[in-house]
Design an enzyme around this catalytic site. Structure first.
Site, PDB file in Angstrom:
ATOM      1  N   ASP A  81     -10.970 -20.154  33.444  1.00 57.74           N
ATOM      2  CA  ASP A  81     -11.336 -21.358  33.045  1.00 57.74           C
ATOM      3  C   ASP A  81     -12.971 -21.698  32.665  1.00 57.74           C
ATOM      4  OD1 ASP A  81     -11.644 -24.539  33.107  1.00 57.74           O
ATOM      5  OD2 ASP A  81      -9.601 -24.150  33.408  1.00 57.74           O
ATOM      6  N   ASP A  82     -13.646 -22.722  32.979  1.00 61.52           N
ATOM      7  CA  ASP A  82     -14.877 -22.830  32.501  1.00 61.52           C
ATOM      8  C   ASP A  82     -15.765 -21.845  33.249  1.00 61.52           C
ATOM      9  OD1 ASP A  82     -17.306 -23.721  31.471  1.00 61.52           O
ATOM     10  OD2 ASP A  82     -16.822 -25.979  31.531  1.00 61.52           O
ATOM     11  N   LYS A 157      -7.235 -22.105  26.426  1.00 60.20           N
ATOM     12  CA  LYS A 157      -7.403 -23.599  26.762  1.00 60.20           C
ATOM     13  C   LYS A 157      -8.680 -23.993  26.079  1.00 60.20           C
ATOM     14  CE  LYS A 157      -8.294 -26.558  30.884  1.00 60.20           C
ATOM     15  NZ  LYS A 157      -8.231 -26.775  32.172  1.00 60.20           N
ATOM     16  N   ASP A 159     -11.129 -27.189  25.736  1.00 66.99           N
ATOM     17  CA  ASP A 159     -11.616 -28.400  26.384  1.00 66.99           C
ATOM     18  C   ASP A 159     -12.097 -28.974  25.326  1.00 66.99           C
ATOM     19  OD1 ASP A 159     -11.821 -30.213  28.476  1.00 66.99           O
ATOM     20  OD2 ASP A 159     -12.520 -28.662  29.716  1.00 66.99           O
ATOM     21  N   SER A 191      -6.833 -30.225  24.884  1.00 62.50           N
ATOM     22  CA  SER A 191      -7.222 -31.373  25.809  1.00 62.50           C
ATOM     23  C   SER A 191      -7.544 -32.789  25.023  1.00 62.50           C
ATOM     24  CB  SER A 191      -8.603 -31.316  26.538  1.00 62.50           C
ATOM     25  OG  SER A 191      -8.430 -29.898  27.190  1.00 62.50           O
ATOM     26  N   ARG A 216      -3.063 -31.774  27.295  1.00 64.97           N
ATOM     27  CA  ARG A 216      -3.210 -32.689  28.305  1.00 64.97           C
ATOM     28  C   ARG A 216      -3.388 -34.073  28.004  1.00 64.97           C
ATOM     29  NH1 ARG A 216      -6.435 -31.040  32.349  1.00 64.97           N
ATOM     30  NH2 ARG A 216      -6.565 -33.271  32.738  1.00 64.97           N
ATOM     31  N   ASP A 220      -7.822 -34.752  34.931  1.00 65.41           N
ATOM     32  CA  ASP A 220      -7.881 -33.582  35.582  1.00 65.41           C
ATOM     33  C   ASP A 220      -7.137 -33.938  37.265  1.00 65.41           C
ATOM     34  OD1 ASP A 220      -9.271 -32.560  33.661  1.00 65.41           O
ATOM     35  OD2 ASP A 220     -10.881 -31.756  35.146  1.00 65.41           O
TER      36      ASP A 220
END
Ligand SMILES: *[C@@H]1O[C@H](CO)[C@@H](O)[C@H](O)[C@H]1NC(C)=O
Ligand SMILES: *[C@@H]1O[C@H](CO)[C@@H](O)[C@H](O)[C@H]1NC(C)=O
Length: 418
Positions: A81-82, A157, A159, A191, A216, A220
């Site tokens: 992830d980030d 993914k 964002d 997202s 999404r 979160d």
């Protein structure tokens, strides 16, 4: 307390959206392990080497996914992830990982994860920066898509921090186009609708489901029951919009499973598992697999509940009853025979009375009207309830902030098509 009720209207049509992304991927909701909820942006490998975002963390999780039976149960993805990136691109303008925390580099990590028979996921952001301030993909989309393909990425993914939501209708499809043009199959997680909804835009779900494998819709997830129930409410309250979007290859994503962390009790953990299963949600664990307690591990590895989530029909479940803290959700599943389906049912108790609520589940009112009846089984306890006809009611005791999950399999005399 005893609860009787009547359900006036059960909507039985669940035709899925046509014209969706046809990259052949995510035909059932993606399953795997994602770093964010549990490990966040911990970059302090000097003082906290076991928990910092580093290649070591992902390699250890990959090993455990296989050795502890998660991969066998379907959790086949390990995703960054980030906070994996270096603050700057390399001299050719390519993205690169933080050299201290990922000394072997991303291609080596990707190979390691593939060598375990798993898929490798990566995180980026459609914007100038990722949410934590690392380089975003804006102005480098073609190069970054190619970099991911070169690194044998299987899942992206994307964002939406540091970008304009009004530009996402153009930007997310553009990056999807570049991913596609690499020729490498990559699941595309967006997202996009979430960032538009927070700025009061109406998401163009027709285009979103043509572009992304999952997206999404809501905030979160945080490590609390309050967060889990707020998500459940969002998907229930907006189900008429969201249910038709879901189906093989394209899914609403209510965010990660937090089971095994700090915020949920045992009952609440069962509730999240059953609710995510019936909502046909991606099952992305975010937990320390090195220290997870066995009772939480057992919830995540409940193969009967996973089977409901992964059911090939790919229909997202519907909230058909909500009153006095009790909810009933239903989802059609296989096997079917003509227009008769089998069904999964979750009874969710959000009451805090301190004693189980006895709930009557009336099959016919819920739309279960197969004349030959159903073979009914409780999936948390793995217990047969028996053969139940549509006019019989099933009585269940549901613990406070807990669930009962039933699978009602149609009974057909031959010919029976499983
Ligand atoms: C690219 O898009 C085409 C058309 O939608 C699709 O058939 C193909 O499978 C895609 N390829 C990849 C690698 O995603
Ligand atoms: C991204 O950077 C460009 C160039 O500096 C700037 O024009 C744009 O406004 C930035 N976007 C956002 C969302 O801040």
């Amino acid at each position: 307390m005893e609860i009787f009720f009547q359900i006036c209207l059960v909507i039985l049509s669940f035709s899925s959206f046509s014209h969706c992304l046809d990259n052949g991927l995510a035909l059932s909701p993606p399953m795997g392990w994602l770093a964010w909820q549990r490990f966040r942006c911990n970059t302090d490998c000097v003082n906290d080497p076991k928990h910092c975002i580093s290649e070591r963390l992902f390699m250890e999780m990959a090993d455990l996914l296989v050795s502890e039976g998660y991969a066998k149960a379907g959790y086949n993805l390990i995703s960054l992830d980030d906070c994996w990136l270096d603050k700057v691109r390399d001299s050719d303008g390519r993205l690169k990982a933080d050299p201290i925390r990922f000394p072997s580099g991303i291609p080596a990590l990707s190979d390691y994860i593939h060598s375990r028979g798993l898929r490798f996921g990566i995180y980026e952001d459609y914007g100038n920066y990722t949410c934590a301030g690392y380089p975003g993909i804006l102005n480098n989309m073609k190069l970054d898509a190619q970099t991911f393909a070169d690194w044998k990425v299987d899942y992206v993914k994307l964002d939406g921090c540091y970008s304009f939501p009004s530009q996402m209708d153009k930007g997310y499809p553009e990056f999807g186009y570049y991913l596609n043009r690499t020729g490498r199959s990559m699941i595309y997680s967006c997202s996009w609708p979430f960032y538009q909804l927070v700025t009061k835009m109406e998401p163009d779900y027709a285009t979103i489901s043509k572009t992304c494998n999952l997206w999404r819709n809501f905030e979160d997830i945080q490590d609390s029951w309050q967060s889990v129930t707020s998500i459940i409410d969002y998907y229930g309250d907006n189900q008429d919009t969201l249910i038709p979007l879901a189906g093989p290859g394209h899914w609403n994503d209510p965010d990660m499973l937090i089971i095994g962390n700090f915020g949920l009790s045992y009952e609440q953990s069962r509730a999240q598992m059953c609710m995510w299963a019936i909502m046909a949600s991606p099952l992305l664990m975010s937990v320390d697999l090195r220290t997870i307690r066995p009772e939480f591990k057992a919830i995540l590895l409940n193969t009967e509940i996973i089977a409901v989530n992964q059911d090939p029909l790919g229909v997202q479940g519907r909230r058909v009853y909500k009153k006095q803290g009790i909810e009933i959700w239903t989802k059609p599943v296989l096997p079917k025979s003509g227009q008769l389906y089998s069904w999964a049912i979750v009874v969710l108790n959000r009451r805090v009375d301190g004693t189980p609520s006895q709930v009557t589940v009336p099959l016919r009112e819920l739309g279960l009207d197969s004349g030959d009846g159903y073979h009914v089984r409780e999936l948390n306890e793995h217990k047969d309830v028996g053969i139940i006809s549509p006019d019989q009611a099933i009585q269940v005791d549901v613990n406070p902030s807990g669930v009962v999950m039933l699978k009602c399999t149609i009974i057909r005399v031959p010919p029976f098509i499983p």
